[in-house]
Scaffold this motif. Structure first.
Motif, PDB file in Angstrom:
ATOM      1  N   SER A 546      51.093  30.320  30.216  1.00  0.00           N
ATOM      2  CA  SER A 546      49.291  30.530  29.999  1.00  0.00           C
ATOM      3  C   SER A 546      48.767  29.294  29.499  1.00  0.00           C
ATOM      4  O   SER A 546      47.968  29.194  29.094  1.00  0.00           O
ATOM      5  CB  SER A 546      49.210  31.766  29.183  1.00  0.00           C
ATOM      6  OG  SER A 546      49.754  31.629  28.105  1.00  0.00           O
ATOM      7  N   PHE A 639      41.095  36.740  44.758  1.00  0.00           N
ATOM      8  CA  PHE A 639      42.112  36.997  43.558  1.00  0.00           C
ATOM      9  C   PHE A 639      43.515  37.575  43.837  1.00  0.00           C
ATOM     10  O   PHE A 639      44.498  37.277  43.416  1.00  0.00           O
ATOM     11  CB  PHE A 639      41.447  37.834  42.424  1.00  0.00           C
ATOM     12  CG  PHE A 639      40.816  36.967  41.749  1.00  0.00           C
ATOM     13  CD1 PHE A 639      40.797  37.474  40.171  1.00  0.00           C
ATOM     14  CD2 PHE A 639      39.624  36.274  41.638  1.00  0.00           C
ATOM     15  CE1 PHE A 639      40.162  36.833  39.164  1.00  0.00           C
ATOM     16  CE2 PHE A 639      39.205  35.573  40.650  1.00  0.00           C
ATOM     17  CZ  PHE A 639      39.575  35.862  39.550  1.00  0.00           C
ATOM     18  N   LYS A 644      45.800  36.063  40.759  1.00  0.00           N
ATOM     19  CA  LYS A 644      45.219  36.429  39.415  1.00  0.00           C
ATOM     20  C   LYS A 644      45.180  37.628  39.132  1.00  0.00           C
ATOM     21  O   LYS A 644      45.159  38.822  39.866  1.00  0.00           O
ATOM     22  CB  LYS A 644      43.906  35.756  39.626  1.00  0.00           C
ATOM     23  CG  LYS A 644      43.714  34.431  39.812  1.00  0.00           C
ATOM     24  CD  LYS A 644      44.167  33.563  38.467  1.00  0.00           C
ATOM     25  CE  LYS A 644      43.744  32.224  38.685  1.00  0.00           C
ATOM     26  NZ  LYS A 644      44.317  31.377  37.667  1.00  0.00           N
ATOM     27  N   PHE A 650      37.651  40.678  34.393  1.00  0.00           N
ATOM     28  CA  PHE A 650      37.638  40.610  36.107  1.00  0.00           C
ATOM     29  C   PHE A 650      36.563  41.658  36.438  1.00  0.00           C
ATOM     30  O   PHE A 650      35.585  41.286  37.314  1.00  0.00           O
ATOM     31  CB  PHE A 650      38.583  40.749  36.799  1.00  0.00           C
ATOM     32  CG  PHE A 650      38.554  40.745  38.349  1.00  0.00           C
ATOM     33  CD1 PHE A 650      38.332  39.606  38.938  1.00  0.00           C
ATOM     34  CD2 PHE A 650      38.275  41.790  39.166  1.00  0.00           C
ATOM     35  CE1 PHE A 650      38.296  39.531  40.359  1.00  0.00           C
ATOM     36  CE2 PHE A 650      38.177  41.699  40.559  1.00  0.00           C
ATOM     37  CZ  PHE A 650      38.014  40.674  41.052  1.00  0.00           C
ATOM     38  N   ASP A 719      41.941  30.189  28.420  1.00  0.00           N
ATOM     39  CA  ASP A 719      42.542  30.959  29.376  1.00  0.00           C
ATOM     40  C   ASP A 719      41.642  32.079  29.964  1.00  0.00           C
ATOM     41  O   ASP A 719      41.589  32.410  31.258  1.00  0.00           O
ATOM     42  CB  ASP A 719      43.807  31.426  29.125  1.00  0.00           C
ATOM     43  CG  ASP A 719      44.685  30.176  28.494  1.00  0.00           C
ATOM     44  OD1 ASP A 719      44.722  29.315  29.389  1.00  0.00           O
ATOM     45  OD2 ASP A 719      45.918  30.237  27.707  1.00  0.00           O
ATOM     46  N   THR A 720      41.242  33.007  29.121  1.00  0.00           N
ATOM     47  CA  THR A 720      40.572  34.203  29.306  1.00  0.00           C
ATOM     48  C   THR A 720      39.249  33.707  30.079  1.00  0.00           C
ATOM     49  O   THR A 720      38.758  34.351  31.415  1.00  0.00           O
ATOM     50  CB  THR A 720      40.246  34.888  28.074  1.00  0.00           C
ATOM     51  OG1 THR A 720      41.668  35.165  27.464  1.00  0.00           O
ATOM     52  CG2 THR A 720      39.515  36.361  28.619  1.00  0.00           C
ATOM     53  N   THR A 722      38.497  31.354  31.961  1.00  0.00           N
ATOM     54  CA  THR A 722      38.856  30.492  33.085  1.00  0.00           C
ATOM     55  C   THR A 722      38.844  31.237  34.207  1.00  0.00           C
ATOM     56  O   THR A 722      38.111  30.925  35.172  1.00  0.00           O
ATOM     57  CB  THR A 722      40.097  29.743  33.140  1.00  0.00           C
ATOM     58  OG1 THR A 722      40.025  28.673  32.168  1.00  0.00           O
ATOM     59  CG2 THR A 722      40.344  28.974  34.373  1.00  0.00           C
ATOM     60  N   ASP A 723      39.629  32.426  34.031  1.00  0.00           N
ATOM     61  CA  ASP A 723      39.497  33.226  35.179  1.00  0.00           C
ATOM     62  C   ASP A 723      38.382  33.732  35.344  1.00  0.00           C
ATOM     63  O   ASP A 723      37.848  34.262  36.601  1.00  0.00           O
ATOM     64  CB  ASP A 723      40.676  34.461  34.956  1.00  0.00           C
ATOM     65  CG  ASP A 723      42.252  33.889  35.052  1.00  0.00           C
ATOM     66  OD1 ASP A 723      42.206  32.949  35.652  1.00  0.00           O
ATOM     67  OD2 ASP A 723      42.968  34.594  34.766  1.00  0.00           O
ATOM     68  N   LEU A 726      36.084  31.378  37.117  1.00  0.00           N
ATOM     69  CA  LEU A 726      36.367  31.160  38.271  1.00  0.00           C
ATOM     70  C   LEU A 726      36.056  32.496  39.648  1.00  0.00           C
ATOM     71  O   LEU A 726      35.562  32.053  40.514  1.00  0.00           O
ATOM     72  CB  LEU A 726      38.040  31.385  38.532  1.00  0.00           C
ATOM     73  CG  LEU A 726      38.582  31.106  39.998  1.00  0.00           C
ATOM     74  CD1 LEU A 726      38.028  30.070  40.657  1.00  0.00           C
ATOM     75  CD2 LEU A 726      40.300  31.279  39.800  1.00  0.00           C
ATOM     76  N   ALA A 727      36.010  33.644  38.866  1.00  0.00           N
ATOM     77  CA  ALA A 727      35.292  34.630  39.644  1.00  0.00           C
ATOM     78  C   ALA A 727      34.023  34.496  39.643  1.00  0.00           C
ATOM     79  O   ALA A 727      33.529  34.781  40.807  1.00  0.00           O
ATOM     80  CB  ALA A 727      35.744  36.101  38.718  1.00  0.00           C
TER      81      ALA A 727
END
Length: 769
Positions: A546, A639, A644, A650, A719-720, A722-723, A726-727
């Motif tokens: 990660s 995803f 992901k 999410f 990290d958290t 980022t996803d 990205l979504a």
């Protein structure tokens, strides 16, 4: 004289001044994911005895489940206070769940043990010893009116039913006796009724000869004898120990004595509790999250501000000032409401900046149109018309986002619910920022003689690059709507195939299990860790890198001992492994959260359909919701192809995309409605094409402004986030496309079908079309 500008200016000034005062005097509460600590979710379990009593006497008065949970909360609060945790919180969630937050506590095992133990303290008369036989197992079976259990040394004692319980205890304290030889012990003071019961119990034991087992009194905690002292020879038969106080002695160290006193003082839980969720975030990770979110906010806002200033000049400068006021108002609102700012909530705070930009862009683009049409000969009149005509689109687009935020609050839990709160506050603050503060500043600016002589400096007295290009080329975007629908269908199939082929990687929240994130002294390849964990008895552990010197291990349900074994394995490979995040979700809760996510998604789509149908009639409402479903499937499919995780964060992004994506459709459909009222004889397809072209500059500029914010979150947010970012970036691109080339072509095709079947859609003005 028109007093409206002065009133708006006064409202803006008072709002900013109050927000500044609150921001300087009232701190915002940070969630555990930002300041570090442990969160434990407990669920009360009904006891077998209570069920049996209810069956035996159905008319008996029974305490409601809610009342039992309330009493449990009070007991837990007493135990937590004794732990010495700074600013703990214990709150009820529903009828049978309790959420405990312990800031700064990095060892959840001790907290879970102290909180979860029922602490059933009982005092028993010893009837004699027992002999272990082959049919006696551990735990030993109960017999009629007596129990058999091992004492401190392992010998078996027969005990009569309890003569006293923890309810007879007034208070307990851990003490150290350096002179009497007792060492660490616990002094117990009894209540008035308990004092008499204690005297009778010790008086009966005193009637037996010294040294006999029957002269002992057994003190039992959670079905385990913790002490079984002899009654002192000085105590007379039938007299017992008076004074209402006694000492529990045993082989205690200081920690054990203090913990025992803590449990006794906290009292017995009315019912057993089970830990169904446990999260621990290291203080370092929380500080990094705050830093990352702050940098993302600063850089993203700065880039957005530069873009807005470059496009709208003086109006862009004023919009940037209003954006700063938006941030101040949002922060003050969080503080006043006592809302907890979580990591996703911090992202929502940053994301709402994009919403505030959208409202300003809508106004400025409408003002440009009015000025270019020569209907409004001055920037001042064009600006007033822009605010007036953009209001319905701003209101509709923000209400759809508020619907998504409300669903997050009511249907989600934990940090995701915090995101819903922050997003909702941000949307309301953005409307105040755009419709009150920006307008007050802009009206003052355009009234200045210097700007009246140089109207192009305002940013309103020219049409802009995008609109100029569209005017020169005059494209017929909706000339072939079925081609756009075919392209959308192809992308939809490609995304759906990812779900079918790769499947969805549900996070621990939705499947149950345990996720532990480590920071290691040296880099370790995930394959080595995976192999070592398999050899250690965890063959299904999923290990991912990660970040630099960071590993994430995800497994099924683990006990604390098994989790410690996983940590030891990682430590053996890396030299040192510090736990920076630890999440444990029970299987029942994971299933519940998974079902809740599906319900939230369906309810969100249904709520958007109802609102849009009420505002734009069923034809446009259905088209917009179909485009939303298209966006949802594509986002989930992307995803799935990327591998992901699909988790609570999410879900927050997905529902935000639903609210954010529909904004573009609302703006286009609002223009279709406006043009349809003025040009009743015009074909629907031509009206839709014109509406699309007229709103395209706003769509491009708003998308660019939001893209800066989301890119900053994706690159700098950790990290958290980022996803999450990205979504939202994927949702922004897909949503912008679908509002223009899915929702609008679909509306054209549906209108054609209705026309062929003889069904006429009523425009909002009431005229048949």
């Amino acid at each position: 004289m028109n007093r409206s500008p002065h009133i708006r200016g006064l409202i803006a000034l008072v709002t900013v001044a109050l927000s500044l005062y609150v921001a300087l005097t009232v701190p915002v509460t940070l969630g555990l994911d930002l300041r570090g600590g442990t969160q434990i979710v407990l669920e009360t379990r009904p006891t077998i005895h209570a069920d049996a009593d209810a069956d035996a006497d159905p008319d008996a008065d029974t305490e409601s489940e809610s009342d039992v949970t309330d009493r449990t909360v009070e007991v837990l609060r007493g135990r937590i206070d004794a732990l010495g945790v700074t600013e703990p919180t214990v709150t009820r969630s529903g009828s049978d769940r309790i959420v405990v937050e312990l800031p700064g506590l990095q060892d959840p095992r001790k907290a879970a043990d102290v909180l979860g133990r029922t602490a059933q303290l009982t005092f028993h008369q010893v009837l004699g010893t027992a002999v272990r036989t082959d049919d006696v197992s551990d735990p030993l079976p109960k017999r009629a009116r007596e129990q058999v259990m091992p004492d401190e040394s392992g010998g078996l004692l027969r005990l009569r039913d309890a003569s006293l319980t923890g309810n007879d205890v007034d208070k307990a304290a851990a003490r150290f006796d350096p002179q009497g030889g007792a060492g660490w012990h616990v002094t117990v003071d009894f209540t008035g009724a308990g004092e008499g019961r204690w005297a009778r119990l010790t008086g009966e034991a005193a009637c037996h000869a010294a040294g006999e087992p029957t002269r002992r009194v057994a003190i039992v905690l959670d079905n385990k004898i913790i002490s079984s002292p002899q009654v002192d020879p000085s105590v007379a038969c039938r007299s017992g120990i008076s004074g209402g106080s006694t000492r529990i002695t045993g082989s205690f160290d200081d920690g054990e004595a203090k913990e025992l006193a803590l449990l006794i003082n906290g009292g017995a839980l009315p019912v057993p509790v089970e830990t169904i969720e446990q999260r621990t975030v290291g203080a370092t990770l929380g500080a990094e999250a705050i830093t990352a979110g702050a940098w993302a906010a600063v850089i993203g806002t700065a880039l957005t501000a530069l873009f807005i200033i470059a496009v709208y000049r003086i109006m862009g400068v004023l919009a940037t000032v209003a954006l700063a006021c938006y941030g101040l108002i949002s922060y003050a609102a969080l503080a006043v409401l006592g809302a907890t700012l979580t990591l996703p909530g911090l992202a929502g705070f940053v994301l709402a900046i994009g919403m505030a930009v959208d409202a300003n862009v809508l106004v400025f683009e409408r003002a440009r149109e009015e000025y270019a049409s020569r209907r409004r000969p001055t920037p001042r009149s064009a600006l007033n018309a822009g605010f007036r005509q953009a209001f319905s689109a701003i209101a509709d687009s923000n209400i759809t986002t508020l619907i998504a935020a409300g669903l997050l609050f009511f249907l989600a839990s934990g940090p995701v619910r915090g995101f819903g709160v922050t997003l909702g506050i941000g949307v309301l603050a953005s409307m105040v920022s755009a419709l009150v503060i920006t307008r007050a500043l802009a009206e003052y600016a355009v009234a200045r003689p210097r700007l009246r002589r140089r109207p192009r400096l305002t940013g309103i007295a020219h049409t802009g690059i995008v609109r100029d290009r569209l005017s020169r080329t005059a494209p017929n975007l909706m000339g072939h709507p079925r081609r756009w629908l075919a392209a959308s269908a192809a992308v939809l199939v490609l995304a759906a195939s990812g779900i079918a082929v790769r499947g969805l990687d549900f996070g621990v929240e939705f499947t149950g299990g345990r996720l532990v994130e480590y920071t290691t002294a040296t880099p370790v390849h995930p394959d080595r860790v995976r192999s070592a964990l398999s050899d250690a008895g965890f063959p299904r552990a999923v290990v991912q890198s990660s970040g630099e010197n960071q590993l994430t291990v995800r497994t099924g349900q683990l006990s604390d001992a098994q989790a410690a074994a996983v940590t030891d394995t990682v430590t053996g490979l890396a030299g040192r492994a510090d736990t920076i995040r630890d999440e444990a979700i029970g299987p029942s809760l994971g299933k519940e959260l998974r079902q809740g996510a599906l319900i939230a998604l369906l309810v969100a789509l249904a709520a958007q359909l109802v609102y849009l149908a009420a505002r734009f009639r069923w034809l446009l409402g259905t088209s917009a919701v179909a485009a939303l479903a298209h966006d949802v499937v594509i986002l989930i499919g992307v995803f799935a192809w990327l591998g992901k995780p699909v988790d609570g964060v999410f879900l927050a992004a997905l529902l935000t995309v639903i609210g954010y994506s529909v904004n573009d459709s609302v703006v286009v459909f609002d223009r279709i409605r406006e043009l349809g009222r003025r040009e009743v004889a015009e074909p629907f397809a031509r009206i839709a094409d014109r509406a699309l072209l007229q709103t395209l500059p706003r769509t491009v500029n708003t998308g660019m402004g939001a893209a800066f914010i989301l890119t900053a979150l994706a690159v700098l947010g950790g990290d958290t986030l980022t996803d999450f970012a990205l979504a939202l970036l994927i949702g922004l691109v897909v949503g912008t496309y679908s509002s223009m080339f899915t929702a609008t072509p679909l509306a054209i095709e549906l209108h054609k079908r209705r026309t062929r079947t003889g069904i006429r859609e009523l425009a909002p003005s009431g005229r048949a079309r």
